[in-house]
Design a protein around this motif. Structure first.
Motif, PDB file in Angstrom:
ATOM      1  N   GLY A 304      -9.095 -23.324  80.522  1.00  0.00           N
ATOM      2  CA  GLY A 304      -8.862 -23.545  79.092  1.00  0.00           C
ATOM      3  C   GLY A 304     -10.102 -24.059  78.373  1.00  0.00           C
ATOM      4  O   GLY A 304     -10.039 -24.412  77.201  1.00  0.00           O
ATOM      5  N   PHE A 305     -11.217 -24.090  79.073  1.00  0.00           N
ATOM      6  CA  PHE A 305     -12.487 -24.504  78.474  1.00  0.00           C
ATOM      7  C   PHE A 305     -13.487 -23.361  78.579  1.00  0.00           C
ATOM      8  O   PHE A 305     -13.517 -22.646  79.574  1.00  0.00           O
ATOM      9  N   GLY A 306     -14.322 -23.245  77.561  1.00  0.00           N
ATOM     10  CA  GLY A 306     -15.398 -22.258  77.606  1.00  0.00           C
ATOM     11  C   GLY A 306     -14.970 -20.924  77.029  1.00  0.00           C
ATOM     12  O   GLY A 306     -13.778 -20.591  76.986  1.00  0.00           O
ATOM     13  N   ASN A 361     -10.535 -23.743  74.579  1.00  0.00           N
ATOM     14  CA  ASN A 361     -10.223 -22.445  73.974  1.00  0.00           C
ATOM     15  C   ASN A 361      -8.720 -22.368  73.700  1.00  0.00           C
ATOM     16  O   ASN A 361      -7.984 -23.324  73.925  1.00  0.00           O
ATOM     17  N   VAL A 362      -8.277 -21.204  73.240  1.00  0.00           N
ATOM     18  CA  VAL A 362      -6.883 -21.040  72.797  1.00  0.00           C
ATOM     19  C   VAL A 362      -5.885 -21.406  73.897  1.00  0.00           C
ATOM     20  O   VAL A 362      -4.779 -21.860  73.638  1.00  0.00           O
ATOM     21  N   ASP A 363      -6.300 -21.209  75.146  1.00  0.00           N
ATOM     22  CA  ASP A 363      -5.361 -21.418  76.249  1.00  0.00           C
ATOM     23  C   ASP A 363      -5.198 -22.877  76.631  1.00  0.00           C
ATOM     24  O   ASP A 363      -4.312 -23.214  77.411  1.00  0.00           O
ATOM     25  N   PHE A 364      -6.043 -23.747  76.108  1.00  0.00           N
ATOM     26  CA  PHE A 364      -6.001 -25.138  76.556  1.00  0.00           C
ATOM     27  C   PHE A 364      -4.709 -25.825  76.109  1.00  0.00           C
ATOM     28  O   PHE A 364      -4.074 -26.542  76.878  1.00  0.00           O
TER      29      PHE A 364
HETATM   30  N1  CMC Z   1     -15.518 -25.273  83.378  1.00  0.00           N
HETATM   31  C1  CMC Z   1     -16.704 -25.681  83.907  1.00  0.00           C
HETATM   32  N2  CMC Z   1     -17.856 -24.996  83.754  1.00  0.00           N
HETATM   33  C2  CMC Z   1     -17.807 -23.861  83.035  1.00  0.00           C
HETATM   34  C3  CMC Z   1     -16.624 -23.397  82.453  1.00  0.00           C
HETATM   35  C4  CMC Z   1     -15.446 -24.147  82.645  1.00  0.00           C
HETATM   36  N3  CMC Z   1     -14.289 -23.758  82.119  1.00  0.00           N
HETATM   37  N4  CMC Z   1     -16.866 -22.237  81.791  1.00  0.00           N
HETATM   38  C5  CMC Z   1     -18.170 -21.985  81.954  1.00  0.00           C
HETATM   39  N5  CMC Z   1     -18.741 -22.960  82.709  1.00  0.00           N
HETATM   40  C6  CMC Z   1     -20.153 -23.086  83.056  1.00  0.00           C
HETATM   41  C7  CMC Z   1     -20.564 -22.032  84.065  1.00  0.00           C
HETATM   42  O1  CMC Z   1     -20.381 -22.490  85.395  1.00  0.00           O
HETATM   43  C8  CMC Z   1     -22.008 -21.828  83.690  1.00  0.00           C
HETATM   44  O2  CMC Z   1     -22.750 -22.910  84.192  1.00  0.00           O
HETATM   45  P1  CMC Z   1     -24.256 -22.696  84.748  1.00  0.00           P
HETATM   46  O3  CMC Z   1     -25.048 -22.304  83.535  1.00  0.00           O
HETATM   47  O4  CMC Z   1     -24.625 -24.015  85.317  1.00  0.00           O
HETATM   48  O5  CMC Z   1     -24.169 -21.613  85.777  1.00  0.00           O
HETATM   49  C9  CMC Z   1     -22.035 -21.955  82.178  1.00  0.00           C
HETATM   50  O6  CMC Z   1     -20.900 -22.814  81.876  1.00  0.00           O
HETATM   51  C10 CMC Z   1     -21.897 -20.629  81.447  1.00  0.00           C
HETATM   52  O7  CMC Z   1     -20.668 -20.030  81.831  1.00  0.00           O
HETATM   53  P2  CMC Z   1     -20.442 -18.497  82.117  1.00  0.00           P
HETATM   54  O8  CMC Z   1     -19.495 -18.356  83.280  1.00  0.00           O
HETATM   55  O9  CMC Z   1     -21.748 -17.811  82.211  1.00  0.00           O
HETATM   56  O10 CMC Z   1     -19.741 -18.070  80.773  1.00  0.00           O
HETATM   57  P3  CMC Z   1     -18.966 -16.714  80.526  1.00  0.00           P
HETATM   58  O11 CMC Z   1     -19.177 -16.376  79.110  1.00  0.00           O
HETATM   59  O12 CMC Z   1     -19.315 -15.692  81.529  1.00  0.00           O
HETATM   60  O13 CMC Z   1     -17.436 -17.119  80.785  1.00  0.00           O
HETATM   61  C11 CMC Z   1     -15.212 -17.785  80.524  1.00  0.00           C
HETATM   62  C12 CMC Z   1     -16.507 -17.355  79.820  1.00  0.00           C
HETATM   63  C13 CMC Z   1     -14.109 -17.947  79.486  1.00  0.00           C
HETATM   64  C14 CMC Z   1     -14.769 -16.707  81.532  1.00  0.00           C
HETATM   65  C15 CMC Z   1     -15.476 -19.145  81.261  1.00  0.00           C
HETATM   66  O14 CMC Z   1     -15.854 -20.119  80.325  1.00  0.00           O
HETATM   67  C16 CMC Z   1     -14.259 -19.590  82.059  1.00  0.00           C
HETATM   68  O15 CMC Z   1     -14.085 -19.147  83.202  1.00  0.00           O
HETATM   69  N6  CMC Z   1     -13.399 -20.470  81.478  1.00  0.00           N
HETATM   70  C17 CMC Z   1     -12.189 -20.900  82.174  1.00  0.00           C
HETATM   71  C18 CMC Z   1     -11.134 -19.823  82.051  1.00  0.00           C
HETATM   72  C19 CMC Z   1     -10.541 -19.749  80.670  1.00  0.00           C
HETATM   73  O16 CMC Z   1     -10.190 -20.759  80.060  1.00  0.00           O
HETATM   74  N7  CMC Z   1     -10.378 -18.521  80.169  1.00  0.00           N
HETATM   75  C20 CMC Z   1      -9.762 -18.265  78.861  1.00  0.00           C
HETATM   76  C21 CMC Z   1     -10.734 -17.717  77.871  1.00  0.00           C
HETATM   77  S1  CMC Z   1     -10.104 -17.751  76.192  1.00  0.00           S
HETATM   78  C22 CMC Z   1      -8.754 -16.704  76.141  1.00  0.00           C
HETATM   79  C23 CMC Z   1      -9.054 -15.302  76.531  1.00  0.00           C
HETATM   80  O17 CMC Z   1     -10.050 -14.722  76.138  1.00  0.00           O
HETATM   81  O18 CMC Z   1      -8.227 -14.766  77.246  1.00  0.00           O
END
Ligand code: CMC
Length: 435
Positions: A304-306, A361-364
């Motif tokens: 629910g973050f990011g 994000n929206v899911d949190f």
């Molecule tokens: N918790 C901890 N660290 C995080 C998180 C998180 N939720 N999200 C990203 N990071 C870190 C990640 O490890 C990376 O760190 P580093 O630079 O040290 O390697 C940095 O932040 C950049 O992250 P990323 O994985 O490159 O970002 P992304 O754009 O590829 O991923 C995301 C976006 C939504 C998949 C990811 O933030 C995530 O997995 N979040 C948790 C799952 C979640 O809540 N998903 C719902 C998204 S919103 C609704 C939807 O679209 O469905």
């Protein structure tokens, strides 16, 4: 004088090329002319996970991730959430403009009259295992609708496309509700055409022996708002799946099933269910600090973050927070809210999250509301799929009407071997086989 062009020099050949810039992009195909010789295929771009590639032009949903802006067809999400019903917003997403009173009445009537499932679809769903996940049932059943409406294959007829879109928007709550009733062993409740879209969904989920289901108006409105917030989100994973599969001209039921499958993953729509699991695992406010420490040490993610696009607060999360307050006045406060608020507070003050621009994000918060309303966590992603069906269909229509679109077919960078000598079965070395 400033020009909308990009000049690049290929240091392999010293040749210079000038490429047009349009809407802040250069066309990847313009790079193909950049070659080292006549046998060279030409330069490509390499962009795993589409980090910096626009795959289409779109006028449906606008997001400015740095400023936390989300607009459907130009209207801010907060305004739509405050003033519109979900079906009004569905009309806006599909047709480009908000409906007049008359248009809305007709539209609501049309959707309402397509809510029934064919009895064979009901039987199909009854065949699932007693503990089948509602989202897996939803994906399979949406695909199965392709067998009920074989005429949907004619995707080149706009009237036919619209009819199938109405059916999908109308039937998806019925499918989600039946998936739920199946999982708890209750009989299917047929739609009630006197009720609004959200009320009817609640009726199909929760009606027991009472002659007429009466939804709590605060909860029905909250659900409708949540549907508005989830209706579209430009080129996310599932919208991209919809466009990609739809580009092969598969019918809209199979295409929507593919998009729903993409949504089911825990990094996308499946995250709301994961948030609840995470809050359960944390257990109490006192354990939040230790949990965040674990995440920072690389053990898992804060669900629910990011967000790939939002690097500021997700505007949907803001609306959800004020919706939550209204819901909790009716249902009582979900005790998980305190853990979530503490998690948000600590994370937003922590360097790890600040540096990476990680916000709720929206899911949190959506799962906390859904749970307070009486939904089980397994249903959360199906709740997301209901409104997002509208977004998928809008994206699908736009893709089919776009003269520039063709079957989606990315390129690859080959990293395997050159041609290899075939070795007969009995003569292969164990080292190669083990590798
Ligand atoms: N918790 C901890 N660290 C995080 C998180 C998180 N939720 N999200 C990203 N990071 C870190 C990640 O490890 C990376 O760190 P580093 O630079 O040290 O390697 C940095 O932040 C950049 O992250 P990323 O994985 O490159 O970002 P992304 O754009 O590829 O991923 C995301 C976006 C939504 C998949 C990811 O933030 C995530 O997995 N979040 C948790 C799952 C979640 O809540 N998903 C719902 C998204 S919103 C609704 C939807 O679209 O469905």
């Amino acid at each position: 004088m400033a020009q909308d062009t990009l000049t690049v020099t290929d240091n392999r050949t010293q040749q210079t090329y000038t490429l047009p810039i349009e809407h802040g992009t250069v066309r990847a195909m313009d790079l193909r002319q950049i070659k080292t010789g006549p046998d060279d295929f030409g330069l490509m771009t390499y962009d795993p996970a589409f980090m910096n590639t626009a795959s289409c032009r779109s006028s449906i949903t606008f997001i400015d991730g740095d400023r936390g802006i989300l607009r459907y067809r130009g209207y801010p999400i907060e305004v739509l959430a405050e003033h519109c019903t979900f079906l009004e917003v569905a009309y806006l997403l599909l047709f480009g403009d908000l409906p007049t009173q008359h248009e809305l009445k007709e539209w609501v009537g049309e959707i309402t009259h397509h809510t029934m499932l064919h009895e064979t679809t009901k039987k199909f769903m009854e065949g699932f295992r007693y503990n089948a996940h509602p989202m897996a049932m939803l994906v399979s059943t949406v695909a199965a609708l392709s067998t009920v409406y074989p005429e949907a294959k004619d995707i080149h007829d706009p009237a036919n496309r619209l009819l199938q879109s109405k059916r999908l928007i109308a039937k998806i709550p019925s499918i989600a509700a039946l998936a739920y009733r199946h999982s708890v062993g209750f009989p299917y409740v047929y739609p009630d055409n006197d009720l609004s879209y959200a009320e009817n969904f609640m009726n199909m989920l929760w009606k027991m022996v009472e002659p007429k289901y009466v939804a709590n108006p605060v909860l029905a409105r909250a659900l409708d708002i949540l549907f508005i917030l989830h209706a579209d989100h430009e080129q996310n994973c599932s919208a991209n799946a919809m466009r990609c599969v739809g580009s092969s001209h598969a019918d809209p039921y199979l295409t929507t099933a593919a998009a729903a499958a993409a949504l089911s993953g825990p990094l996308h729509g499946g995250a709301n269910e994961e948030v609840l699991k995470m809050l359960d695992e944390i257990g109490s406010k006192e354990n939040v600090l230790a949990y965040i420490k674990k995440i920072k040490e690389g053990h898992g993610k804060l669900m629910g973050f990011g967000h790939r696009v939002y690097k500021n607060y997700d505007p949907r999360a803001k609306v959800i927070k004020w919706t939550a307050e209204r819901v909790f006045e009716v249902t009582g406060r979900n005790p998980k809210l305190d853990i979530a608020l503490e998690l948000e507070r600590i994370a937003l003050e922590d360097d790890y999250f600040i540096k990476r621009k990680l916000y709720p994000n929206v899911d949190f918060y959506s799962g906390i509301i859904y749970q307070a309303m009486g939904f089980r966590p397994e249903m959360f992603t199906a709740l997301f799929a209901i409104p997002r069906t509208v977004g998928w269909l809008a994206q699908w229509q736009e893709m089919l009407n776009d003269q520039e679109q063709k079957i989606a077919r990315p390129r690859q960078v080959w990293t395997g071997p050159e041609v290899r000598q075939f070795v007969p079965l009995g003569k292969r070395s164990p080292v190669a086989a083990a590798r």
